[in-house]
Design a protein around this motif. Structure first.
Motif, PDB file in Angstrom:
ATOM      1  N   TYR A  48      51.608  41.257  45.189  1.00 35.48           N
ATOM      2  CA  TYR A  48      51.838  40.148  45.939  1.00 35.48           C
ATOM      3  C   TYR A  48      51.250  39.964  47.455  1.00 35.48           C
ATOM      4  CZ  TYR A  48      55.133  39.185  42.157  1.00 35.48           C
ATOM      5  OH  TYR A  48      55.418  38.833  40.714  1.00 35.48           O
ATOM      6  N   SER A  49      50.425  41.061  47.670  1.00 35.78           N
ATOM      7  CA  SER A  49      49.629  40.510  49.022  1.00 35.78           C
ATOM      8  C   SER A  49      48.639  39.366  48.753  1.00 35.78           C
ATOM      9  CB  SER A  49      48.889  41.854  49.230  1.00 35.78           C
ATOM     10  OG  SER A  49      47.699  42.259  48.257  1.00 35.78           O
ATOM     11  N   GLN A  50      48.180  38.902  49.797  1.00 34.55           N
ATOM     12  CA  GLN A  50      47.222  37.508  49.656  1.00 34.55           C
ATOM     13  C   GLN A  50      46.018  37.946  48.621  1.00 34.55           C
ATOM     14  OE1 GLN A  50      46.590  35.357  52.890  1.00 34.55           O
ATOM     15  NE2 GLN A  50      44.891  34.496  52.287  1.00 34.55           N
ATOM     16  N   GLU A  51      45.603  39.318  49.013  1.00 30.98           N
ATOM     17  CA  GLU A  51      44.490  39.641  48.344  1.00 30.98           C
ATOM     18  C   GLU A  51      44.594  39.666  46.760  1.00 30.98           C
ATOM     19  OE1 GLU A  51      45.330  41.252  51.092  1.00 30.98           O
ATOM     20  OE2 GLU A  51      44.123  40.412  52.496  1.00 30.98           O
ATOM     21  N   ALA A  52      45.950  40.391  46.433  1.00 28.38           N
ATOM     22  CA  ALA A  52      46.183  40.686  45.165  1.00 28.38           C
ATOM     23  C   ALA A  52      46.500  39.382  44.274  1.00 28.38           C
ATOM     24  CB  ALA A  52      47.145  41.717  44.914  1.00 28.38           C
ATOM     25  N   ILE A  53      47.058  38.318  45.063  1.00 30.31           N
ATOM     26  CA  ILE A  53      47.367  37.184  44.557  1.00 30.31           C
ATOM     27  C   ILE A  53      46.035  36.455  43.914  1.00 30.31           C
ATOM     28  CG2 ILE A  53      48.255  34.746  44.986  1.00 30.31           C
ATOM     29  CD1 ILE A  53      50.560  36.287  46.656  1.00 30.31           C
ATOM     30  N   VAL A  54      44.981  36.448  45.053  1.00 25.81           N
ATOM     31  CA  VAL A  54      43.663  35.660  44.779  1.00 25.81           C
ATOM     32  C   VAL A  54      43.135  36.668  43.636  1.00 25.81           C
ATOM     33  CG1 VAL A  54      41.373  35.597  45.674  1.00 25.81           C
ATOM     34  CG2 VAL A  54      43.433  35.053  47.352  1.00 25.81           C
ATOM     35  N   GLU A  55      43.139  37.736  43.348  1.00 27.48           N
ATOM     36  CA  GLU A  55      42.585  38.466  42.330  1.00 27.48           C
ATOM     37  C   GLU A  55      43.245  38.140  41.107  1.00 27.48           C
ATOM     38  OE1 GLU A  55      42.419  43.045  41.133  1.00 27.48           O
ATOM     39  OE2 GLU A  55      41.680  42.538  42.934  1.00 27.48           O
ATOM     40  N   ARG A  56      44.549  37.995  41.071  1.00 27.92           N
ATOM     41  CA  ARG A  56      45.451  37.873  39.914  1.00 27.92           C
ATOM     42  C   ARG A  56      45.099  36.476  39.411  1.00 27.92           C
ATOM     43  NH1 ARG A  56      51.475  39.280  40.997  1.00 27.92           N
ATOM     44  NH2 ARG A  56      51.558  38.329  38.720  1.00 27.92           N
ATOM     45  N   ILE A  57      44.955  35.517  40.368  1.00 28.63           N
ATOM     46  CA  ILE A  57      44.648  34.008  39.782  1.00 28.63           C
ATOM     47  C   ILE A  57      43.112  34.105  39.139  1.00 28.63           C
ATOM     48  CG2 ILE A  57      43.919  31.479  40.848  1.00 28.63           C
ATOM     49  CD1 ILE A  57      46.056  32.157  43.029  1.00 28.63           C
ATOM     50  N   ALA A  58      42.593  34.658  39.629  1.00 28.76           N
ATOM     51  CA  ALA A  58      41.216  34.928  38.903  1.00 28.76           C
ATOM     52  C   ALA A  58      41.305  35.508  37.537  1.00 28.76           C
ATOM     53  CB  ALA A  58      39.983  35.495  39.845  1.00 28.76           C
ATOM     54  N   LYS A  59      42.176  36.477  37.510  1.00 29.41           N
ATOM     55  CA  LYS A  59      42.004  37.435  36.161  1.00 29.41           C
ATOM     56  C   LYS A  59      43.094  36.943  35.131  1.00 29.41           C
ATOM     57  CE  LYS A  59      44.189  41.604  36.059  1.00 29.41           C
ATOM     58  NZ  LYS A  59      44.218  42.750  36.340  1.00 29.41           N
ATOM     59  N   GLU A  60      44.281  36.561  35.523  1.00 30.80           N
ATOM     60  CA  GLU A  60      45.329  36.475  34.795  1.00 30.80           C
ATOM     61  C   GLU A  60      45.463  34.876  34.324  1.00 30.80           C
ATOM     62  OE1 GLU A  60      48.822  38.114  36.329  1.00 30.80           O
ATOM     63  OE2 GLU A  60      47.945  39.906  37.092  1.00 30.80           O
ATOM     64  N   ASP A  61      45.919  34.792  33.011  1.00 30.41           N
ATOM     65  CA  ASP A  61      46.192  33.412  32.514  1.00 30.41           C
ATOM     66  C   ASP A  61      47.165  33.645  31.522  1.00 30.41           C
ATOM     67  OD1 ASP A  61      44.501  34.343  30.611  1.00 30.41           O
ATOM     68  OD2 ASP A  61      43.061  32.835  30.661  1.00 30.41           O
ATOM     69  N   LEU A  62      47.555  32.667  30.821  1.00 32.49           N
ATOM     70  CA  LEU A  62      48.619  32.755  29.611  1.00 32.49           C
ATOM     71  C   LEU A  62      47.944  33.755  28.681  1.00 32.49           C
ATOM     72  CD1 LEU A  62      51.196  32.026  28.685  1.00 32.49           C
ATOM     73  CD2 LEU A  62      50.333  29.853  27.462  1.00 32.49           C
ATOM     74  N   SER A  63      46.720  33.689  28.283  1.00 32.12           N
ATOM     75  CA  SER A  63      46.236  34.665  26.952  1.00 32.12           C
ATOM     76  C   SER A  63      46.127  36.195  27.388  1.00 32.12           C
ATOM     77  CB  SER A  63      44.751  34.051  26.822  1.00 32.12           C
ATOM     78  OG  SER A  63      44.039  34.307  27.767  1.00 32.12           O
ATOM     79  N   PHE A  64      46.127  36.287  28.834  1.00 31.19           N
ATOM     80  CA  PHE A  64      46.145  37.508  29.346  1.00 31.19           C
ATOM     81  C   PHE A  64      47.566  38.218  29.093  1.00 31.19           C
ATOM     82  CE2 PHE A  64      47.566  40.349  32.781  1.00 31.19           C
ATOM     83  CZ  PHE A  64      46.614  41.209  32.832  1.00 31.19           C
ATOM     84  N   TYR A  65      48.662  37.506  29.284  1.00 29.68           N
ATOM     85  CA  TYR A  65      49.868  37.861  29.105  1.00 29.68           C
ATOM     86  C   TYR A  65      50.361  37.887  27.734  1.00 29.68           C
ATOM     87  CZ  TYR A  65      51.110  38.375  33.894  1.00 29.68           C
ATOM     88  OH  TYR A  65      51.053  38.666  35.202  1.00 29.68           O
ATOM     89  N   GLN A  66      49.732  37.186  26.695  1.00 28.44           N
ATOM     90  CA  GLN A  66      49.937  37.051  25.286  1.00 28.44           C
ATOM     91  C   GLN A  66      49.413  38.326  24.612  1.00 28.44           C
ATOM     92  OE1 GLN A  66      48.109  33.043  24.334  1.00 28.44           O
ATOM     93  NE2 GLN A  66      50.387  32.352  24.361  1.00 28.44           N
TER      94      GLN A  66
END
Length: 105
Positions: A48-66
């Motif tokens: 949840y650091s700002q850098e990690a959030i930016v990276e997660r927005i770019a990498k993660e989506d619903l298909s990632f969790y599925q």
């Protein structure tokens, strides 16, 4: 909000829409409704650091969790099939799988 956002500014807008007050200084901080103090996002964990959030927005989506959920289900089914002593009946296996898939809602 991370899964729904297209970029960091969209993430901040989503937080605001959900009732969080957002403060950006040296660290990103949020204040939920009803709370008196802001909380730095980085104190919630390394994801949840700002850098990690930016990276997660770019990498993660619903298909990632599925895809992660499918891997976990396959591991559970594999572990159940190794139970050669027959300690669990078929109905128990079905209940376990239903409760596991119910967690994703």
């Amino acid at each position: 909000c991370i899964l729904q956002a297209n970029d960091f500014s969209g993430f901040l807008e989503l937080l605001s829409e959900k009732g969080y007050e957002v403060k950006q200084g040296k660290y990103l901080a949020v204040r939920p409704q009803g709370m008196t103090r802001f909380r730095r996002c980085k104190t919630l964990g390394e994801n949840y650091s700002q850098e990690a959030i930016v990276e997660r927005i770019a990498k993660e989506d619903l298909s990632f969790y599925q895809s992660q959920n499918e891997e976990r289900q396959a591991a559970i089914v594999s572990a159940m099939s190794k139970d050669t002593a027959g300690r669990r009946c078929q109905a128990c296996r079905k209940d376990i799988m239903q409760s596991f898939t119910g967690l994703e809602s």
